[in-house]
Motif scaffolding. Structure first.
Motif, mmCIF file in Angstrom:
data_model
loop_
_atom_site.group_PDB
_atom_site.id
_atom_site.type_symbol
_atom_site.label_atom_id
_atom_site.label_comp_id
_atom_site.label_asym_id
_atom_site.label_seq_id
_atom_site.Cartn_x
_atom_site.Cartn_y
_atom_site.Cartn_z
ATOM 1 N N TYR A 51 0.847 -1.191 0.000
ATOM 2 C CA TYR A 51 0.000 0.000 0.000
ATOM 3 C C TYR A 51 0.891 1.252 0.000
ATOM 4 C CZ TYR A 51 -4.062 -2.923 1.239
ATOM 5 O OH TYR A 51 -5.073 -3.861 1.237
ATOM 6 N N ILE A 52 0.278 2.385 -0.344
ATOM 7 C CA ILE A 52 0.973 3.674 -0.371
ATOM 8 C C ILE A 52 0.243 4.600 0.600
ATOM 9 C CG2 ILE A 52 1.601 5.656 -1.817
ATOM 10 C CD1 ILE A 52 3.013 3.085 -2.749
ATOM 11 N N SER A 53 0.983 5.169 1.555
ATOM 12 C CA SER A 53 0.346 6.053 2.539
ATOM 13 C C SER A 53 0.764 7.496 2.307
ATOM 14 C CB SER A 53 0.709 5.625 3.956
ATOM 15 O OG SER A 53 0.026 6.443 4.888
ATOM 16 N N ILE A 54 -0.219 8.386 2.381
ATOM 17 C CA ILE A 54 -0.021 9.793 2.033
ATOM 18 C C ILE A 54 -0.156 10.669 3.278
ATOM 19 C CG2 ILE A 54 -0.888 11.680 0.580
ATOM 20 C CD1 ILE A 54 0.398 9.285 -0.954
ATOM 21 N N SER A 55 0.822 11.570 3.421
ATOM 22 C CA SER A 55 0.841 12.478 4.580
ATOM 23 C C SER A 55 0.497 13.899 4.137
ATOM 24 C CB SER A 55 2.245 12.468 5.197
ATOM 25 O OG SER A 55 3.139 13.143 4.312
ATOM 26 N N GLY A 56 0.657 14.851 5.062
ATOM 27 C CA GLY A 56 0.375 16.254 4.784
ATOM 28 C C GLY A 56 1.223 16.857 3.685
ATOM 29 N N ILE A 57 2.311 16.195 3.308
ATOM 30 C CA ILE A 57 3.169 16.685 2.222
ATOM 31 C C ILE A 57 2.364 16.880 0.934
ATOM 32 C CG2 ILE A 57 5.109 16.052 0.699
ATOM 33 C CD1 ILE A 57 6.431 14.744 3.151
ATOM 34 N N ILE A 58 1.317 16.088 0.759
ATOM 35 C CA ILE A 58 0.486 16.179 -0.451
ATOM 36 C C ILE A 58 -0.103 17.580 -0.626
ATOM 37 C CG2 ILE A 58 -1.709 15.388 0.607
ATOM 38 C CD1 ILE A 58 -0.448 14.304 -2.850
ATOM 39 N N THR A 59 -0.266 18.304 0.490
ATOM 40 C CA THR A 59 -0.879 19.648 0.421
ATOM 41 C C THR A 59 0.143 20.746 0.135
ATOM 42 O OG1 THR A 59 -0.602 20.142 2.797
ATOM 43 C CG2 THR A 59 -2.593 18.934 2.165
ATOM 44 N N PHE A 60 1.442 20.397 0.158
ATOM 45 C CA PHE A 60 2.478 21.426 -0.015
ATOM 46 C C PHE A 60 2.524 21.885 -1.474
ATOM 47 C CE2 PHE A 60 5.364 19.648 3.657
ATOM 48 C CZ PHE A 60 4.314 19.804 4.546
ATOM 49 N N ARG A 61 2.861 23.147 -1.660
ATOM 50 C CA ARG A 61 2.833 23.752 -2.989
ATOM 51 C C ARG A 61 3.759 23.027 -3.981
ATOM 52 N NH1 ARG A 61 4.372 29.407 -2.307
ATOM 53 N NH2 ARG A 61 6.421 28.741 -3.021
ATOM 54 N N ASN A 62 4.922 22.574 -3.493
ATOM 55 C CA ASN A 62 5.916 21.989 -4.408
ATOM 56 C C ASN A 62 5.745 20.476 -4.601
ATOM 57 O OD1 ASN A 62 6.645 21.120 -1.917
ATOM 58 N ND2 ASN A 62 8.783 21.762 -2.003
ATOM 59 N N ALA A 63 4.585 19.933 -4.234
ATOM 60 C CA ALA A 63 4.400 18.463 -4.258
ATOM 61 C C ALA A 63 3.653 17.987 -5.500
ATOM 62 C CB ALA A 63 3.675 18.011 -2.992
ATOM 63 N N GLU A 64 3.846 18.665 -6.623
ATOM 64 C CA GLU A 64 3.074 18.323 -7.832
ATOM 65 C C GLU A 64 3.369 16.899 -8.332
ATOM 66 O OE1 GLU A 64 0.080 18.429 -9.913
ATOM 67 O OE2 GLU A 64 0.432 20.204 -8.704
ATOM 68 N N LEU A 115 4.199 14.352 -6.545
ATOM 69 C CA LEU A 115 3.503 13.437 -5.637
ATOM 70 C C LEU A 115 2.001 13.402 -5.950
ATOM 71 C CD1 LEU A 115 3.601 11.537 -3.208
ATOM 72 C CD2 LEU A 115 3.390 13.527 -1.713
ATOM 73 N N ARG A 116 1.431 14.549 -6.260
ATOM 74 C CA ARG A 116 0.004 14.577 -6.615
ATOM 75 C C ARG A 116 -0.265 13.726 -7.859
ATOM 76 N NH1 ARG A 116 0.400 19.572 -3.791
ATOM 77 N NH2 ARG A 116 1.271 20.845 -5.472
ATOM 78 N N ASP A 117 0.665 13.778 -8.818
ATOM 79 C CA ASP A 117 0.515 12.937 -10.019
ATOM 80 C C ASP A 117 0.545 11.450 -9.661
ATOM 81 O OD1 ASP A 117 0.263 15.028 -11.779
ATOM 82 O OD2 ASP A 117 2.395 15.107 -12.294
ATOM 83 N N VAL A 118 1.430 11.103 -8.732
ATOM 84 C CA VAL A 118 1.515 9.708 -8.281
ATOM 85 C C VAL A 118 0.188 9.280 -7.650
ATOM 86 C CG1 VAL A 118 2.615 8.109 -6.653
ATOM 87 C CG2 VAL A 118 4.032 9.707 -7.967
ATOM 88 N N VAL A 119 -0.335 10.125 -6.771
ATOM 89 C CA VAL A 119 -1.575 9.786 -6.056
ATOM 90 C C VAL A 119 -2.746 9.618 -7.024
ATOM 91 C CG1 VAL A 119 -3.270 10.637 -4.382
ATOM 92 C CG2 VAL A 119 -0.833 10.780 -3.874
ATOM 93 N N LYS A 156 -2.614 8.278 -9.782
ATOM 94 C CA LYS A 156 -2.469 6.973 -10.445
ATOM 95 C C LYS A 156 -2.653 5.779 -9.512
ATOM 96 C CE LYS A 156 0.983 8.687 -13.760
ATOM 97 N NZ LYS A 156 2.408 8.649 -14.101
ATOM 98 N N VAL A 157 -2.408 5.965 -8.220
ATOM 99 C CA VAL A 157 -2.486 4.823 -7.288
ATOM 100 C C VAL A 157 -3.950 4.389 -7.145
ATOM 101 C CG1 VAL A 157 -2.108 4.047 -4.905
ATOM 102 C CG2 VAL A 157 -0.425 5.540 -6.000
ATOM 103 N N ALA A 197 -9.090 13.099 -1.432
ATOM 104 C CA ALA A 197 -10.435 12.908 -2.009
ATOM 105 C C ALA A 197 -10.634 13.829 -3.214
ATOM 106 C CB ALA A 197 -11.503 13.177 -0.957
ATOM 107 N N THR A 198 -10.221 15.083 -3.063
ATOM 108 C CA THR A 198 -10.335 16.051 -4.164
ATOM 109 C C THR A 198 -9.511 15.604 -5.370
ATOM 110 O OG1 THR A 198 -10.626 17.801 -2.530
ATOM 111 C CG2 THR A 198 -10.107 18.501 -4.752
ATOM 112 N N LEU A 199 -8.276 15.154 -5.114
ATOM 113 C CA LEU A 199 -7.421 14.670 -6.214
ATOM 114 C C LEU A 199 -8.067 13.499 -6.948
ATOM 115 C CD1 LEU A 199 -3.765 14.528 -4.783
ATOM 116 C CD2 LEU A 199 -4.663 16.132 -6.473
ATOM 117 N N LYS A 200 -8.770 12.668 -6.175
ATOM 118 C CA LYS A 200 -9.388 11.471 -6.749
ATOM 119 C C LYS A 200 -10.804 11.732 -7.265
ATOM 120 C CE LYS A 200 -6.562 7.945 -6.341
ATOM 121 N NZ LYS A 200 -6.017 7.363 -7.593
ATOM 122 N N GLY A 201 -11.298 12.944 -7.036
ATOM 123 C CA GLY A 201 -12.629 13.301 -7.540
ATOM 124 C C GLY A 201 -13.771 12.613 -6.822
#
Length: 262
Positions: free
Chosen positions: A177-190, A192-196, A198-199, A236-240
């Motif tokens: 599994y892949i676990s996501i932390s608050g880093i996903i909300t950081f401005r420079n985490a684009e 990581l957002r692309d990875v999420v 796809k998971v 949730a927003t990233l995943k729609g």
């Protein structure tokens, strides 16, 4: 709000500031519950600290535990295999870890990190509990040891994921599994957002890693389990999908991985 059921799949309840910030662990957990965070996995990073952490949360059945030796703590105390083996068989312990490799901060302990990682992979298979894996600046070696050690037999999670899609895909391929932390909300985490994006939904977990890595809008302050709600909302927003749906999915994923029966 209270029909929400979010699980903070990775927090360090023994490392929060109970001197100046929080009255006690009950206050921390009750704050989280008021925001729909109903279960917590508290992670120990050395064998020596485990009993104290277990005592801290002994009166709270909604706290599950994990015990292992973090790669940044490999020199803190001599590795006591027998003691760790005893602790990970405790019924409240749902995983072995966190363990893994970190060449970013302590490349000089690389050989010792690898040895302890291998031993903890073996231990997880023996007790049939999943691994909680920390990886930083060690993508190839982390996957090498997991694959070589047949870690798919016990399963696990790459926690606080900050790596690329290639690594995520390798982990997913062995059932992790892949676990996501608050880093996903950081401005420079684009990236990581692309990875999420796809998971697959059935392989995602959310966590705080508190007291570290508070999500926006709390960035720069100490983190706490209540803030996993922001992580869940963001993913949730990233995943729609809705927050409620995301909470339900990630909670089921935690239960499946860690064999937690509510």
């Amino acid at each position: 709000m209270n029909n929400l059921f979010i699980i903070d799949s990775h927090c360090h309840l023994d490392s929060l500031d109970y001197d100046t910030r929080h009255k006690n662990v009950d206050e921390v957990l009750d704050n989280a519950k008021a925001r729909g965070v109903q279960h917590f996995i508290s992670i120990c990073t050395t064998v020596g600290r485990f009993e104290k952490m277990k005592q801290l949360t002994a009166h709270r059945p909604e706290v599950s535990l994990s015990c292992g030796v973090h790669p940044l703590n490999v020199e803190e105390e001599p590795f006591d295999y027998e003691k760790l083996f005893e602790f990970v068989q405790d019924p409240r312990v749902v995983a072995v870890g966190e363990t893994g490799l970190d060449y970013h901060y302590t490349p000089e302990t690389k050989a010792l990190q690898q040895s302890l990682f291998e031993q903890q992979i073996e231990m997880a298979k023996q007790v049939n509990k999943p691994l909680i894996v920390h990886t930083r600046s060690a993508r190839e070696d982390t996957m090498h040891f997991l694959e070589k050690g047949n870690a798919e037999q016990c399963g696990g999670v790459l926690h606080c994921f900050t790596e690329d899609w290639t690594m995520a895909k390798s982990a997913l391929d062995i059932g992790f599994y892949i676990s996501i932390s608050g880093i996903i909300t950081f401005r420079n985490a684009e990236e990581l957002r692309d990875v999420v994006r796809k998971v697959p939904l059935d392989r995602l977990l959310v966590e705080t890693d508190s007291p570290y890595l508070a999500p926006i809008p709390y960035r720069g302050k100490p983190n706490q389990p209540a803030y996993v709600r922001e992580v869940c909302e963001y993913v949730a927003t990233l995943k729609g999908i809705s927050l409620e749906e995301m909470a339900q999915i990630t909670t089921q994923n935690v239960k499946n991985l860690f064999k937690i029966n509510q």
